[in-house]
Design a protein around this motif. Structure first.
Motif, PDB file in Angstrom:
ATOM      1  N   ALA A   1       0.615  -3.707  -7.299  1.00 33.22           N
ATOM      2  CA  ALA A   1       0.378  -2.385  -6.706  1.00 33.22           C
ATOM      3  C   ALA A   1       1.287  -2.182  -5.496  1.00 33.22           C
ATOM      4  O   ALA A   1       1.709  -3.149  -4.860  1.00 33.22           O
ATOM      5  N   PRO A   2       1.572  -0.919  -5.154  1.00 36.61           N
ATOM      6  CA  PRO A   2       2.355  -0.665  -3.938  1.00 36.61           C
ATOM      7  C   PRO A   2       1.489  -0.865  -2.701  1.00 36.61           C
ATOM      8  O   PRO A   2       0.273  -0.660  -2.753  1.00 36.61           O
ATOM      9  N   SER A   3       2.105  -1.282  -1.604  1.00 32.11           N
ATOM     10  CA  SER A   3       1.391  -1.332  -0.316  1.00 32.11           C
ATOM     11  C   SER A   3       2.429  -1.088   0.769  1.00 32.11           C
ATOM     12  O   SER A   3       3.578  -1.524   0.646  1.00 32.11           O
TER      13      SER A   3
ATOM     14  N   ARG B   1      -6.001   3.051   7.133  1.00 33.00           N
ATOM     15  CA  ARG B   1      -6.068   4.047   6.063  1.00 33.00           C
ATOM     16  C   ARG B   1      -5.118   3.667   4.918  1.00 33.00           C
ATOM     17  O   ARG B   1      -5.514   3.639   3.751  1.00 33.00           O
ATOM     18  N   GLU B   2      -3.884   3.338   5.276  1.00 31.33           N
ATOM     19  CA  GLU B   2      -2.907   2.988   4.237  1.00 31.33           C
ATOM     20  C   GLU B   2      -3.269   1.658   3.589  1.00 31.33           C
ATOM     21  O   GLU B   2      -2.960   1.419   2.422  1.00 31.33           O
ATOM     22  N   LEU B   3      -3.935   0.811   4.370  1.00 29.57           N
ATOM     23  CA  LEU B   3      -4.365  -0.487   3.840  1.00 29.57           C
ATOM     24  C   LEU B   3      -5.418  -0.285   2.732  1.00 29.57           C
ATOM     25  O   LEU B   3      -5.328  -0.864   1.647  1.00 29.57           O
TER      26      LEU B   3
ATOM     27  N   ARG C   1       6.770   0.217 -12.499  1.00 24.17           N
ATOM     28  CA  ARG C   1       6.715   1.102 -11.325  1.00 24.17           C
ATOM     29  C   ARG C   1       7.306   0.414 -10.110  1.00 24.17           C
ATOM     30  O   ARG C   1       7.117  -0.764  -9.907  1.00 24.17           O
ATOM     31  N   ARG C   2       8.055   1.142  -9.323  1.00 22.35           N
ATOM     32  CA  ARG C   2       8.511   0.635  -8.027  1.00 22.35           C
ATOM     33  C   ARG C   2       8.797   1.800  -7.114  1.00 22.35           C
ATOM     34  O   ARG C   2       8.956   2.929  -7.579  1.00 22.35           O
ATOM     35  N   SER C   3       8.826   1.543  -5.821  1.00 20.33           N
ATOM     36  CA  SER C   3       9.126   2.610  -4.865  1.00 20.33           C
ATOM     37  C   SER C   3      10.631   2.775  -4.795  1.00 20.33           C
ATOM     38  O   SER C   3      11.351   1.797  -4.604  1.00 20.33           O
ATOM     39  N   ASN C   4      11.055   3.999  -4.965  1.00 17.40           N
ATOM     40  CA  ASN C   4      12.491   4.277  -5.030  1.00 17.40           C
ATOM     41  C   ASN C   4      12.886   5.102  -3.805  1.00 17.40           C
ATOM     42  O   ASN C   4      12.332   6.168  -3.570  1.00 17.40           O
TER      43      ASN C   4
ATOM     44  N   GLY D   1       6.742  -8.315   2.241  1.00 23.61           N
ATOM     45  CA  GLY D   1       7.721  -7.600   3.056  1.00 23.61           C
ATOM     46  C   GLY D   1       8.767  -6.892   2.208  1.00 23.61           C
ATOM     47  O   GLY D   1       8.738  -6.957   0.975  1.00 23.61           O
ATOM     48  N   MET D   2       9.667  -6.207   2.925  1.00 26.81           N
ATOM     49  CA  MET D   2      10.636  -5.351   2.218  1.00 26.81           C
ATOM     50  C   MET D   2      12.058  -5.901   2.336  1.00 26.81           C
ATOM     51  O   MET D   2      12.619  -5.938   3.432  1.00 26.81           O
ATOM     52  N   PRO D   3      12.648  -6.304   1.204  1.00 26.32           N
ATOM     53  CA  PRO D   3      14.034  -6.776   1.238  1.00 26.32           C
ATOM     54  C   PRO D   3      14.991  -5.593   1.425  1.00 26.32           C
ATOM     55  O   PRO D   3      14.663  -4.454   1.072  1.00 26.32           O
TER      56      PRO D   3
ATOM     57  N   GLY E   1      -6.398   6.982  -7.690  1.00 24.72           N
ATOM     58  CA  GLY E   1      -5.796   8.154  -8.345  1.00 24.72           C
ATOM     59  C   GLY E   1      -4.285   8.187  -8.148  1.00 24.72           C
ATOM     60  O   GLY E   1      -3.526   8.499  -9.072  1.00 24.72           O
ATOM     61  N   MET E   2      -3.861   7.845  -6.938  1.00 22.26           N
ATOM     62  CA  MET E   2      -2.417   7.845  -6.629  1.00 22.26           C
ATOM     63  C   MET E   2      -1.663   6.875  -7.527  1.00 22.26           C
ATOM     64  O   MET E   2      -0.622   7.212  -8.095  1.00 22.26           O
ATOM     65  N   GLU E   3      -2.216   5.658  -7.682  1.00 24.45           N
ATOM     66  CA  GLU E   3      -1.524   4.668  -8.522  1.00 24.45           C
ATOM     67  C   GLU E   3      -1.499   5.137  -9.984  1.00 24.45           C
ATOM     68  O   GLU E   3      -0.498   4.947 -10.675  1.00 24.45           O
TER      69      GLU E   3
ATOM     70  N   GLY F   1       8.682   7.856  -4.828  1.00 20.16           N
ATOM     71  CA  GLY F   1       8.848   7.230  -3.512  1.00 20.16           C
ATOM     72  C   GLY F   1       7.919   7.871  -2.499  1.00 20.16           C
ATOM     73  O   GLY F   1       7.434   8.994  -2.710  1.00 20.16           O
ATOM     74  N   PHE F   2       7.665   7.129  -1.418  1.00 22.66           N
ATOM     75  CA  PHE F   2       6.756   7.591  -0.349  1.00 22.66           C
ATOM     76  C   PHE F   2       7.570   8.052   0.852  1.00 22.66           C
ATOM     77  O   PHE F   2       8.621   7.483   1.152  1.00 22.66           O
ATOM     78  N   MET F   3       7.029   9.018   1.590  1.00 22.70           N
ATOM     79  CA  MET F   3       7.594   9.389   2.908  1.00 22.70           C
ATOM     80  C   MET F   3       6.417   9.533   3.863  1.00 22.70           C
ATOM     81  O   MET F   3       6.021  10.642   4.239  1.00 22.70           O
ATOM     82  N   ASN F   4       5.818   8.407   4.243  1.00 26.62           N
ATOM     83  CA  ASN F   4       4.530   8.467   4.934  1.00 26.62           C
ATOM     84  C   ASN F   4       4.604   8.491   6.453  1.00 26.62           C
ATOM     85  O   ASN F   4       3.559   8.484   7.107  1.00 26.62           O
ATOM     86  N   GLN F   5       5.822   8.535   6.992  1.00 31.29           N
ATOM     87  CA  GLN F   5       5.888   8.564   8.454  1.00 31.29           C
ATOM     88  C   GLN F   5       5.136   9.765   9.027  1.00 31.29           C
ATOM     89  O   GLN F   5       4.531   9.675  10.101  1.00 31.29           O
ATOM     90  N   ALA F   6       5.145  10.879   8.265  1.00 29.91           N
ATOM     91  CA  ALA F   6       4.465  12.091   8.755  1.00 29.91           C
ATOM     92  C   ALA F   6       2.946  11.967   8.662  1.00 29.91           C
ATOM     93  O   ALA F   6       2.215  12.822   9.147  1.00 29.91           O
TER      94      ALA F   6
HETATM   95  C1  LIG Z   1       0.074   3.832   1.547  1.00 24.22           C
HETATM   96  C2  LIG Z   1       1.529   3.535   1.355  1.00 24.22           C
HETATM   97  C3  LIG Z   1       2.465   4.068   2.234  1.00 24.22           C
HETATM   98  C4  LIG Z   1       3.822   3.836   2.035  1.00 24.22           C
HETATM   99  N1  LIG Z   1       4.729   4.426   2.888  1.00 24.22           N
HETATM  100  C5  LIG Z   1       6.055   4.281   2.665  1.00 24.22           C
HETATM  101  C6  LIG Z   1       6.998   5.004   3.448  1.00 24.22           C
HETATM  102  O1  LIG Z   1       6.648   5.775   4.348  1.00 24.22           O
HETATM  103  N2  LIG Z   1       8.300   4.832   3.169  1.00 24.22           N
HETATM  104  C7  LIG Z   1       8.739   4.013   2.175  1.00 24.22           C
HETATM  105  O2  LIG Z   1       9.949   3.911   1.961  1.00 24.22           O
HETATM  106  N3  LIG Z   1       7.860   3.331   1.380  1.00 24.22           N
HETATM  107  C8  LIG Z   1       6.529   3.450   1.607  1.00 24.22           C
HETATM  108  N4  LIG Z   1       5.625   2.796   0.799  1.00 24.22           N
HETATM  109  C9  LIG Z   1       6.100   1.948  -0.311  1.00 24.22           C
HETATM  110  C10 LIG Z   1       6.006   0.469   0.021  1.00 24.22           C
HETATM  111  O3  LIG Z   1       6.949   0.099   0.987  1.00 24.22           O
HETATM  112  C11 LIG Z   1       6.169  -0.321  -1.285  1.00 24.22           C
HETATM  113  O4  LIG Z   1       5.064  -0.086  -2.094  1.00 24.22           O
HETATM  114  C12 LIG Z   1       6.291  -1.833  -1.072  1.00 24.22           C
HETATM  115  O5  LIG Z   1       7.440  -2.132  -0.310  1.00 24.22           O
HETATM  116  C13 LIG Z   1       6.355  -2.583  -2.412  1.00 24.22           C
HETATM  117  O6  LIG Z   1       7.413  -2.129  -3.203  1.00 24.22           O
HETATM  118  P1  LIG Z   1       7.191  -1.465  -4.639  1.00 24.22           P
HETATM  119  O7  LIG Z   1       6.361  -0.212  -4.436  1.00 24.22           O
HETATM  120  O8  LIG Z   1       8.564  -1.140  -5.128  1.00 24.22           O
HETATM  121  O9  LIG Z   1       6.475  -2.434  -5.516  1.00 24.22           O
HETATM  122  C14 LIG Z   1       4.261   3.017   0.969  1.00 24.22           C
HETATM  123  C15 LIG Z   1       3.308   2.474   0.094  1.00 24.22           C
HETATM  124  C16 LIG Z   1       1.961   2.727   0.273  1.00 24.22           C
HETATM  125  C17 LIG Z   1       0.945   2.184  -0.691  1.00 24.22           C
END
Ligand SMILES: Cc1cc2nc3c(=O)[nH]c(=O)nc-3n(C[C@H](O)[C@H](O)[C@H](O)COP(=O)(O)O)c2cc1C
Length: 350
Positions: free
Chosen positions: A39-41, A75-77, A138-141, A216-218, A278-280, A294-299
């Motif tokens: 799952a993403p985190s 919250r994000e946790l 699935r991965r975050s792009n 962590g994030m490479p 639901g998000m996943e 991809g996520f943009m959660n800074q806001a």
């Molecule tokens: C609640 C939540 C918030 C996140 N916020 C960001 C974000 O603001 N920017 C970003 O680039 N990725 C964000 N991510 C993506 C995570 O960094 C990513 O899930 C994690 O590094 C694992 O990589 P993967 O999703 O490719 O498996 C977020 C993920 C979650 C679940």
């Protein structure tokens, strides 16, 4: 992971009617944990722990892996734990059983996110297999997405996946609202960049491209070469990093073929967990359609920016995530810890 699960599923599918009756619940639940790990985190913190005993699996939030600066309320946790729960439900269904899940089953233990048991026999549907197959894909792009439009019907399906868990996915279609959201996102970028504690916390979760670390994030996840990735934790302190991030995020938000905000009616752990599930499901569905996300959660992380998102959407609901969807270049998978790192079989869990 997929191969083991497929083998488990095949061995269970020996006859049409009795396959899942033979399923050992502990085996299925262990498979569910394997899936949960993908799952993403946020920051790839993987903030979860599991306890498996006599056919019952417990999912606990690992708050020791929380981010006190970026996510002080966790919250994000909890959202990430909800995403892990989605992968578990999908896997158990794929194995031919219903998943019986109780969310926050013990009032006195707020970090006890869910109790999961293997339920009644249930033939896997096409959707179950589609979601299951998408888990490792699935991965975050974080790349720019192509301008190729998203097929009609995908947007409503993503929204439906979220609505099924009591949350909502509000799309921003007009150029005006996108510009306004991009402005809020870049405002949040600047606030975070000026916060030394934020930079320190982020730097602690950045990894080189050849790292042995399993969380962590490479750098490659951000499109960085190995030398650039090695410098990234130090570069965070440079002003040029802020301007690069601001320009980039402005583009990403404005250009996204589909841009949505995940919302919940209340702002409590139960809402976050359910919205995370639901998000996943939405992210898995997107992936099954060949779409990147991809996520943009800074806001969401900067309180003033989060208030501004609410005002922009003119809603009393609470924003939890900002998501982009579109066709995009391939990205590599990031690492996860092993099942043995997160799963205990003891009677007691601290
Ligand atoms: C609640 C939540 C918030 C996140 N916020 C960001 C974000 O603001 N920017 C970003 O680039 N990725 C964000 N991510 C993506 C995570 O960094 C990513 O899930 C994690 O590094 C694992 O990589 P993967 O999703 O490719 O498996 C977020 C993920 C979650 C679940």
């Amino acid at each position: 992971m997929t191969a083991t699960i497929e083998r488990a599923a095949e061995s269970l599918h020996c006859t049409a009617c009795s396959h899942s009756a033979k399923l050992d619940p502990d085996v299925a639940l262990e498979r569910a944990v394997e899936s949960a790990l993908r799952a993403p985190s946020a920051y790839n913190t993987q903030p979860w722990r599991f306890r498996l005993l006599d056919g019952t699996l417990e999912l606990h939030a690992d708050v020791t892996r929380g981010r006190q600066v970026a996510d002080p309320a966790n919250r994000e946790l909890y959202l990430a734990c909800g995403a892990a729960l989605a992968n578990m439900r999908v896997t158990i269904r794929h194995l031919g059983r219903e998943a019986d899940i109780a969310i926050l089953p013990d009032r006195k233990r707020p970090h006890f996110v869910a109790r999961i048991r293997v339920g009644a026999v249930r033939h896997p549907t096409l959707a179950d297999s589609r979601y299951f197959t998408a888990i490792p894909q699935r991965r975050s792009n974080r790349a720019r997405f192509y301008s190729r439009p998203i097929p009609l019907g995908v947007g409503p399906s993503l929204a439906q996946a979220v609505e099924g868990m009591g949350a909502s996915l509000r799309y921003l279609h007009s150029a005006n609202t996108r510009d306004a959201l991009a402005e809020i996102i870049t405002f949040a970028d600047r606030v975070q960049a000026q916060d030394a504690r934020f930079r320190l916390e982020l730097a602690a979760w950045l990894r080189g491209n050849q790292t042995d670390r399993l969380d962590g994030m490479p750098g490659f996840a951000f499109g960085l070469s190995a030398p650039m990735a090695a410098l990234a934790p130090f570069a965070l302190h440079a002003l040029s990093w802020t301007s690069i991030r601001v320009v980039r995020d402005d583009e990403l938000a404005r250009e996204a073929p589909l841009l949505g905000v995940l919302l919940t009616r209340n702002d409590e752990p139960r809402d976050w967990i359910m919205a995370g599930e639901g998000m996943e499901r939405a992210l898995l569905f997107a992936s099954s359609q060949g779409l990147a996300s991809g996520f943009m959660n800074q806001a969401i992380q900067v309180p003033e920016a989060r208030d501004r998102v609410r005002r922009l959407l003119n809603t009393t609901w609470w924003p939890l995530a900002i998501l982009r969807f579109g066709f995009g270049p391939e990205t590599r998978q990031t690492a996860r810890r092993a099942v043995t790192d997160v799963l205990v079989r003891d009677r007691e869990m601290a």
